[in-house]
Motif scaffolding. Structure first.
Motif, PDB file in Angstrom:
ATOM      1  N   GLN A 180      13.970   3.218 -12.915  1.00  0.00           N
ATOM      2  CA  GLN A 180      14.781   4.092 -14.268  1.00  0.00           C
ATOM      3  C   GLN A 180      14.384   5.604 -13.805  1.00  0.00           C
ATOM      4  O   GLN A 180      13.288   5.746 -13.701  1.00  0.00           O
ATOM      5  N   SER A 181      15.294   6.313 -13.858  1.00  0.00           N
ATOM      6  CA  SER A 181      15.166   7.675 -13.580  1.00  0.00           C
ATOM      7  C   SER A 181      14.697   8.288 -14.842  1.00  0.00           C
ATOM      8  O   SER A 181      14.558   7.810 -15.905  1.00  0.00           O
ATOM      9  N   VAL A 182      14.468   9.607 -14.910  1.00  0.00           N
ATOM     10  CA  VAL A 182      13.769  10.218 -16.003  1.00  0.00           C
ATOM     11  C   VAL A 182      14.735  10.293 -17.123  1.00  0.00           C
ATOM     12  O   VAL A 182      16.009  10.665 -16.687  1.00  0.00           O
ATOM     13  N   TYR A 183      14.571   9.895 -18.173  1.00  0.00           N
ATOM     14  CA  TYR A 183      15.594   9.888 -19.610  1.00  0.00           C
ATOM     15  C   TYR A 183      14.923  10.409 -20.689  1.00  0.00           C
ATOM     16  O   TYR A 183      13.523  10.503 -20.780  1.00  0.00           O
ATOM     17  N   GLY A 184      15.828  10.671 -21.589  1.00  0.00           N
ATOM     18  CA  GLY A 184      15.000  11.158 -22.746  1.00  0.00           C
ATOM     19  C   GLY A 184      16.117  11.080 -24.058  1.00  0.00           C
ATOM     20  O   GLY A 184      17.321  10.678 -23.741  1.00  0.00           O
ATOM     21  N   THR A 185      15.647  10.830 -25.155  1.00  0.00           N
ATOM     22  CA  THR A 185      16.433  10.632 -26.454  1.00  0.00           C
ATOM     23  C   THR A 185      16.255  11.913 -27.406  1.00  0.00           C
ATOM     24  O   THR A 185      15.049  12.112 -27.696  1.00  0.00           O
ATOM     25  N   LEU A 186      17.277  11.999 -28.136  1.00  0.00           N
ATOM     26  CA  LEU A 186      17.307  13.120 -29.014  1.00  0.00           C
ATOM     27  C   LEU A 186      17.309  12.538 -30.454  1.00  0.00           C
ATOM     28  O   LEU A 186      18.101  11.658 -30.644  1.00  0.00           O
ATOM     29  N   ASN A 187      16.275  12.928 -31.112  1.00  0.00           N
ATOM     30  CA  ASN A 187      16.173  12.392 -32.659  1.00  0.00           C
ATOM     31  C   ASN A 187      16.020  13.444 -33.601  1.00  0.00           C
ATOM     32  O   ASN A 187      15.551  14.408 -33.424  1.00  0.00           O
ATOM     33  N   ALA A 189      10.639   9.536 -20.893  1.00  0.00           N
ATOM     34  CA  ALA A 189       9.663   9.013 -19.631  1.00  0.00           C
ATOM     35  C   ALA A 189      10.525   8.846 -18.433  1.00  0.00           C
ATOM     36  O   ALA A 189      11.787   8.856 -18.409  1.00  0.00           O
ATOM     37  N   GLY A 190       9.774   8.634 -17.574  1.00  0.00           N
ATOM     38  CA  GLY A 190      10.612   8.294 -16.242  1.00  0.00           C
ATOM     39  C   GLY A 190       9.863   9.095 -15.006  1.00  0.00           C
ATOM     40  O   GLY A 190       8.996  10.068 -15.270  1.00  0.00           O
ATOM     41  N   ARG A 191      10.100   8.906 -13.636  1.00  0.00           N
ATOM     42  CA  ARG A 191      10.586   7.688 -13.148  1.00  0.00           C
ATOM     43  C   ARG A 191       9.896   6.543 -13.402  1.00  0.00           C
ATOM     44  O   ARG A 191       8.500   6.405 -13.060  1.00  0.00           O
ATOM     45  N   ILE A 192      10.344   5.256 -13.339  1.00  0.00           N
ATOM     46  CA  ILE A 192       9.733   4.151 -13.722  1.00  0.00           C
ATOM     47  C   ILE A 192      10.125   3.113 -12.467  1.00  0.00           C
ATOM     48  O   ILE A 192      11.261   2.681 -12.681  1.00  0.00           O
ATOM     49  N   ASN A 195       0.937  -1.251  -0.121  1.00  0.00           N
ATOM     50  CA  ASN A 195       0.013  -0.084   0.041  1.00  0.00           C
ATOM     51  C   ASN A 195       0.870   1.402   0.020  1.00  0.00           C
ATOM     52  O   ASN A 195       1.714   1.482   0.764  1.00  0.00           O
ATOM     53  N   GLY A 196       0.458   2.331  -0.658  1.00  0.00           N
ATOM     54  CA  GLY A 196       1.389   3.568  -0.922  1.00  0.00           C
ATOM     55  C   GLY A 196       2.594   3.440  -1.978  1.00  0.00           C
ATOM     56  O   GLY A 196       3.008   4.352  -2.260  1.00  0.00           O
ATOM     57  N   LYS A 197       2.822   2.120  -2.476  1.00  0.00           N
ATOM     58  CA  LYS A 197       4.012   1.838  -3.231  1.00  0.00           C
ATOM     59  C   LYS A 197       3.626   2.211  -4.537  1.00  0.00           C
ATOM     60  O   LYS A 197       2.298   2.230  -5.122  1.00  0.00           O
ATOM     61  N   TYR A 198       4.263   2.565  -5.442  1.00  0.00           N
ATOM     62  CA  TYR A 198       3.956   3.053  -7.038  1.00  0.00           C
ATOM     63  C   TYR A 198       3.796   1.608  -7.794  1.00  0.00           C
ATOM     64  O   TYR A 198       4.370   0.515  -7.782  1.00  0.00           O
ATOM     65  N   VAL A 199       2.710   1.785  -8.580  1.00  0.00           N
ATOM     66  CA  VAL A 199       2.427   0.464  -9.724  1.00  0.00           C
ATOM     67  C   VAL A 199       3.564   0.582 -10.443  1.00  0.00           C
ATOM     68  O   VAL A 199       4.200   1.319 -11.301  1.00  0.00           O
ATOM     69  N   PRO A 200       4.276  -0.902 -10.597  1.00  0.00           N
ATOM     70  CA  PRO A 200       5.567  -0.931 -11.371  1.00  0.00           C
ATOM     71  C   PRO A 200       4.993  -0.971 -13.019  1.00  0.00           C
ATOM     72  O   PRO A 200       3.783  -0.882 -13.632  1.00  0.00           O
ATOM     73  N   PHE A 201       6.023  -0.529 -13.574  1.00  0.00           N
ATOM     74  CA  PHE A 201       6.052  -0.214 -15.218  1.00  0.00           C
ATOM     75  C   PHE A 201       5.321   1.041 -15.621  1.00  0.00           C
ATOM     76  O   PHE A 201       5.208   1.405 -16.895  1.00  0.00           O
ATOM     77  N   VAL A 202       4.970   1.594 -14.734  1.00  0.00           N
ATOM     78  CA  VAL A 202       4.087   2.990 -15.003  1.00  0.00           C
ATOM     79  C   VAL A 202       5.082   4.063 -14.847  1.00  0.00           C
ATOM     80  O   VAL A 202       5.277   4.597 -13.655  1.00  0.00           O
ATOM     81  N   PRO A 203       5.647   4.948 -15.984  1.00  0.00           N
ATOM     82  CA  PRO A 203       6.339   6.274 -15.771  1.00  0.00           C
ATOM     83  C   PRO A 203       5.465   7.383 -15.256  1.00  0.00           C
ATOM     84  O   PRO A 203       4.156   7.495 -15.632  1.00  0.00           O
ATOM     85  N   MET A 204       6.314   8.054 -14.181  1.00  0.00           N
ATOM     86  CA  MET A 204       5.454   8.955 -13.810  1.00  0.00           C
ATOM     87  C   MET A 204       5.290  10.410 -14.635  1.00  0.00           C
ATOM     88  O   MET A 204       4.332  11.050 -14.688  1.00  0.00           O
ATOM     89  N   HIS A 205       6.418  10.340 -15.618  1.00  0.00           N
ATOM     90  CA  HIS A 205       6.314  11.573 -16.634  1.00  0.00           C
ATOM     91  C   HIS A 205       6.492  10.984 -18.298  1.00  0.00           C
ATOM     92  O   HIS A 205       7.363  10.257 -18.268  1.00  0.00           O
ATOM     93  N   THR A 206       5.773  11.521 -18.955  1.00  0.00           N
ATOM     94  CA  THR A 206       6.092  10.981 -20.391  1.00  0.00           C
ATOM     95  C   THR A 206       6.024  12.411 -21.190  1.00  0.00           C
ATOM     96  O   THR A 206       5.157  13.276 -20.848  1.00  0.00           O
ATOM     97  N   PHE A 207       6.867  12.569 -22.041  1.00  0.00           N
ATOM     98  CA  PHE A 207       7.176  13.880 -22.585  1.00  0.00           C
ATOM     99  C   PHE A 207       7.689  13.914 -24.004  1.00  0.00           C
ATOM    100  O   PHE A 207       8.233  12.899 -24.317  1.00  0.00           O
ATOM    101  N   GLY A 208       7.249  14.851 -24.900  1.00  0.00           N
ATOM    102  CA  GLY A 208       8.032  14.940 -26.167  1.00  0.00           C
ATOM    103  C   GLY A 208       7.995  16.396 -26.539  1.00  0.00           C
ATOM    104  O   GLY A 208       6.860  17.273 -26.199  1.00  0.00           O
ATOM    105  N   ALA A 209       8.845  16.977 -27.270  1.00  0.00           N
ATOM    106  CA  ALA A 209       8.910  18.186 -27.859  1.00  0.00           C
ATOM    107  C   ALA A 209       9.465  18.224 -29.165  1.00  0.00           C
ATOM    108  O   ALA A 209      10.734  17.554 -29.494  1.00  0.00           O
ATOM    109  N   GLY A 210       9.053  18.698 -30.263  1.00  0.00           N
ATOM    110  CA  GLY A 210       9.437  18.683 -31.596  1.00  0.00           C
ATOM    111  C   GLY A 210       9.505  20.073 -32.057  1.00  0.00           C
ATOM    112  O   GLY A 210       8.665  20.852 -31.912  1.00  0.00           O
ATOM    113  N   ALA A 211      10.201  20.140 -33.318  1.00  0.00           N
ATOM    114  CA  ALA A 211      10.252  21.341 -34.195  1.00  0.00           C
ATOM    115  C   ALA A 211      10.388  20.983 -35.532  1.00  0.00           C
ATOM    116  O   ALA A 211      11.067  19.803 -35.955  1.00  0.00           O
ATOM    117  N   GLN A 212       9.781  21.773 -36.625  1.00  0.00           N
ATOM    118  CA  GLN A 212       9.937  21.416 -37.954  1.00  0.00           C
ATOM    119  C   GLN A 212      10.216  22.948 -38.675  1.00  0.00           C
ATOM    120  O   GLN A 212       9.440  23.891 -38.333  1.00  0.00           O
TER     121      GLN A 212
END
Length: 838
Positions: free
Chosen positions: A778-785, A765-768, A725-742
């Motif tokens: 897994q802490s918050v991470y991001g990839t640049l593409n 995404a993260g923390r997971i 009780n009170g523990k975070y549900v596994p595999f669910v990221p607290m944050h998801t995000f994306g930003a893009g430009a064209q």
């Protein structure tokens, strides 16, 4: 807007001109939003106004009466150009493009784990539904397929159970291919990338007459692999090949009748799974030189044959639209797995599935433009699923099994004292042979039936723009399990006493061999009924701006854990063996004069206790219950600044009961699904697209989820009660995000190039938390593409890069047999593709 009505010259000379070192990307004169197109400047409007995808790409759905942004739900739509610019070639690549959606890229195409708003599934039934050209994909083993001719993807978040039923409690993904009535020509795509990745696809779209059009697609893809297995000569573990094709035909025999037929086939041959050893769960590093390395000795892989077919029939009557959607899916696959994921020879598993599913939906809905809009229908499906899942214990595995039994018995055997002399019992019970195969054949047919209705009352109480939506679905599902599993084996038992001092061994029970056979055969069945209501209130300020509030319920199907039979069999094997041991040992001790009556009774008590067999309730041990949730949501769809900005926001509260959690069985022999009581998920999400100028566009999305257990008490491996009780549900990221430009660089005075388009995006995404204890994450991470493209007429050459910063992150972590394993995210990859349309 119709496509393909003007003559467009081929692209052969352009491709040859730019092939030497040029950088480019895709440009089609497709019916996609001006805000997202990279078409020549001449095709772009003078104004920077954004346009909705559905304003230009009109796709009929059998159940809805309004476009997505006019409905009381949170959603995201991606055009083909969006997917191309962001490297989306499968469902697993949607993470970071859709708020609060997380689909980790690990394992094989068998594994498509989709998480939305605090709920999700690693195995068995999915929490998010999938439809392709309005055909439901019942089994998530088929979710990961090739996207070579996909025109659009819609992601609907929150329960969609009223209209779509089971397994849509987290949302729904709808995928559409190009229509040969609105798009003609031949598309050719060639692609190459680092790690020896190659792709080729060709698609032809032909409108023969005003009544008939068809399309055909073929594709092939080779992956050279990016992870090495040091236990198999550093070979690439994740290499693979796949090929297939799609056929679609649309026939309009009458003005008010449409028949849309689709057929798709894919063959996949994938390598193993890049799961690296992270050490003992206790934290001790038993093999430092193996930490972070992939090292398992038995070859693993996954092969799949997947066939999907469907027929959409639509009849336009005077006052309503009748739709009949018939689907068929055939899936035959085989997974080979070194289940201990180490260089030790512990145990392996082969899983073969043979699945056939037929589905039917019959839907009536009102025509648009009325104050009362309604949808009503019936649906059903039947799935045949036969699974063979033999497990083979090998040399180290048998030693492990024997060690557990012998260690347990020797731990409790009392010493015997005789003056200055002491004798300790030496217990030895060995399962014979170099391997122990355990057979497993299972048949799990499922059938489902439902009836549903949803009504929307517009201009409620005479208030223009105010609407109320109410709906209800009655959904019944019936499950069966036919099982035949077990094994035959021999075990040899001996008991001796070790006398100290002197270190002399005395035989008390000579070695004896026993023949054993244990099998489980039988049939189980279970059924349940679910009510899935929905109530939504919406206010339209105008056609592009609205606010809404929704209450809805969704559920995820229950089922049977066939891998639980491994635990049941292992326990029964131990008790059967100990029963043989007890019979001969107690008799031998009765005749031993040096052993006191007190010790005899103590040993007899220990052996009888270890040999006790508890009659297993197979239904209770294997069945997991349906999961359901209530979702409370408020949100808004807005278009601002004279149409230059589109912004969608939503906040939600989700209450989930009987939450299904995936965990490894107590024996370590495979994963099972258990019901984890209750959880609560609270969050928000936002997405914005802004067209700054005709050439410059920005977009971004963010999702926040706070998902915790509220009532989850269970037992750990030692049998002790533990509360999460009170523990975070596994595999669910607290944050998801994306930003893009064209940015589109127009080249008005260049004869050999129309424009250069530059795309960049950052998503993560993260923390997971990976475990229910929340001790690994897994802490918050991001990839640049990024992608740079040059466009000319119907041609394109693109240079792209994924994970440009070579970010290190975990896509999955799990524990089995007291060991931890992880898969790292894919490393930086650079590629080039050439596309032309004839």
């Amino acid at each position: 807007m119709k496509k393909g009505h003007k003559t467009l010259r081929p692209f052969c000379t352009f491709a040859a001109t730019l092939a030497a070192g040029s950088l480019a990307a895709a440009s089609h004169t497709e019916a996609i939003p001006v805000s997202e197109t990279t078409a020549p400047v001449a095709a772009v409007a003078d104004t920077a106004k954004l346009m909705d995808i559905e304003e230009l790409v009109i796709i009929a759905t059998p159940k809805e009466n309004n476009r997505l942004r006019q409905q009381s739900l949170s959603s995201t739509s991606l055009s083909q150009q969006d997917m191309r610019n962001n490297g989306v070639n499968s469902v697993k690549a949607l993470t970071g493009l859709v708020p609060n959606l997380f689909i980790p890229d690990y394992g094989s195409k068998l594994t498509t784990s989709v998480y939305v708003r605090g709920i999700g599934s690693r195995i068995n039934t999915p929490a998010v539904g999938l439809y392709v050209d309005n055909i439901p994909f019942i089994d998530k083993s088929a979710f990961d397929f090739n996207y070579s001719d996909i025109e659009r993807v819609d992601v609907l978040r929150g329960p969609q159970g009223t209209l779509y039923g089971r397994n849509t409690m987290g949302g729904l993904i709808r995928i559409y291919t190009k229509s040969p009535f609105t798009y003609q020509g031949t598309d050719l795509t060639l692609s190459a990338a680092t790690y020896n990745n190659y792709k080729a696809s060709v698609s032809h779209y032909h409108r023969i007459s005003d009544q008939f059009a068809f399309s055909a697609n073929l594709f092939y893809e080779h992956k050279g692999g990016s992870f090495e297995n040091i236990a198999r000569n550093n070979s690439k573990i994740d290499k693979g090949d796949e090929f297939g094709g799609r056929f679609r035909a649309i026939y309009l025999p009458k003005e008010n009748l449409k028949l849309d037929f689709t057929l798709n086939y894919e063959f996949t041959d994938q390598g193993g799974y890049p799961y690296a050893y992270t050490g003992l769960v206790s934290g001790e590093e038993d093999r430092k030189d193996y930490i972070g390395k992939i090292a398992y000795n038995h070859e693993s892989g996954y092969k799949r044959n997947l066939l999907n077919g469907g027929l959409n029939l639509e009849h336009q009557a005077d006052n309503f639209i009748l739709s009949s959607v018939t689907g068929f899916q055939y899936l035959k696959d085989q997974m080979d797995l070194d289940q201990d994921f180490t260089e030790q020879d512990i145990y392996t598993m082969i899983q073969k599935q043979n699945s056939k599913t037929i589905s039917e939906e019959l839907v009536f809905k009102s025509k648009p433009g009325h104050r009362w809009q309604w949808t009503t229908g019936v649906s059903g499906f039947y799935q045949w699923l036969d699974t063979e899942a033999p497990v083979t214990f090998r040399e180290d595995g048998l030693a492990w099994l024997n060690g557990m039994v012998n260690g347990m018995a020797n731990k409790y055997m009392p010493p015997i004292s005789m003056g200055p002399m002491t004798m300790n019992f030496v217990f030895s019970d060995i399962i014979n042979g170099q391997t122990l195969p355990i057979e497993g054949k299972f048949s799990t047919p499922v059938w489902n039936g439902a009836v549903f209705h949803q009504s929307t009352f517009n201009d409620l109480f005479g208030a223009k723009g105010l609407s109320l939506t109410v709906g209800m679905r009655l959904d019944y599902e019936h499950l069966n399990l036919n099982y035949n599993t077990g094994c035959g084996y021999t075990h040899t038992y001996a008991l001796s006493g070790k006398l100290t001092p002197g270190n002399k061994e005395i035989t008390m029970v000579p070695a004896q061999t026993f023949e054993k056979s244990i099998y489980y055969q039988g049939e189980l069945n279970h059924g349940y009924l679910q009510w899935l209501p929905k109530v939504a209130l919406k206010y339209d300020f105008n056609s592009q701006n609205n606010i809404y509030a929704t209450v809805s319920k969704g559920y995820r199907s229950g089922g049977y854990n066939i891998q639980m039979f491994s635990d049941i069999l292992q326990g029964d094997m131990q008790s059967m063996n100990m029963k043989d041991v007890a019979d001969v040992t107690i008799k031998a001790l009765d005749k031993a004069p040096m052993v006191s009556d007190e010790v005899k009774q103590q040993v007899a008590g220990i052996l009888n206790r270890l040999s006790q067999s508890v009659e297993t309730d197979v239904q209770k041990a294997t069945l997991y219950k349906p999961e359901y949730s209530w979702n409370y949501e408020v949100g808004a769809h807005t278009t601002l600044f004279n149409g230059k900005v589109q912004a969608d926001v939503a906040a939600y509260y989700m209450d989930t009961r009987n939450q299904q959690i995936s965990r490894f069985a107590q024996s370590g022999l495979g994963r099972t699904t258990v019901n984890a009581g209750k959880s609560r998920s609270v969050g928000a999400e936002a997405a914005v697209v802004a067209r700054i100028t005709d050439a410059f566009t920005l977009n971004g999305n963010y999702g926040y989820t706070h998902a915790t257990f509220t009532d989850y008490v269970t037992n750990d491996k030692s049998g002790n009660e533990v509360s999460y009780n009170g523990k975070y549900v596994p595999f669910v990221p607290m944050h998801t995000f994306g930003a893009g430009a064209q940015y589109v660089f127009a080249l008005k005075h260049c004869n050999w190039l129309d424009n250069i388009t530059v795309n960049a995006n950052y998503r993560g995404a993260g923390r997971i938390y990976w475990t229910e204890q929340n001790n690994v994450s897994q802490s918050v991470y991001g990839t640049l593409n990024g992608r740079i493209s040059l466009n000319k007429g119907n041609g394109q050459i693109g240079l792209w890069i994924n994970n440009a910063l070579n970010t290190k992150y975990q896509t999955i972590y799990f524990e089995t047999m007291s060991r931890g394993f992880e898969q790292q995210g894919r490393p930086m990859q650079i590629g080039v593709d050439v596309r032309c349309r004839f």
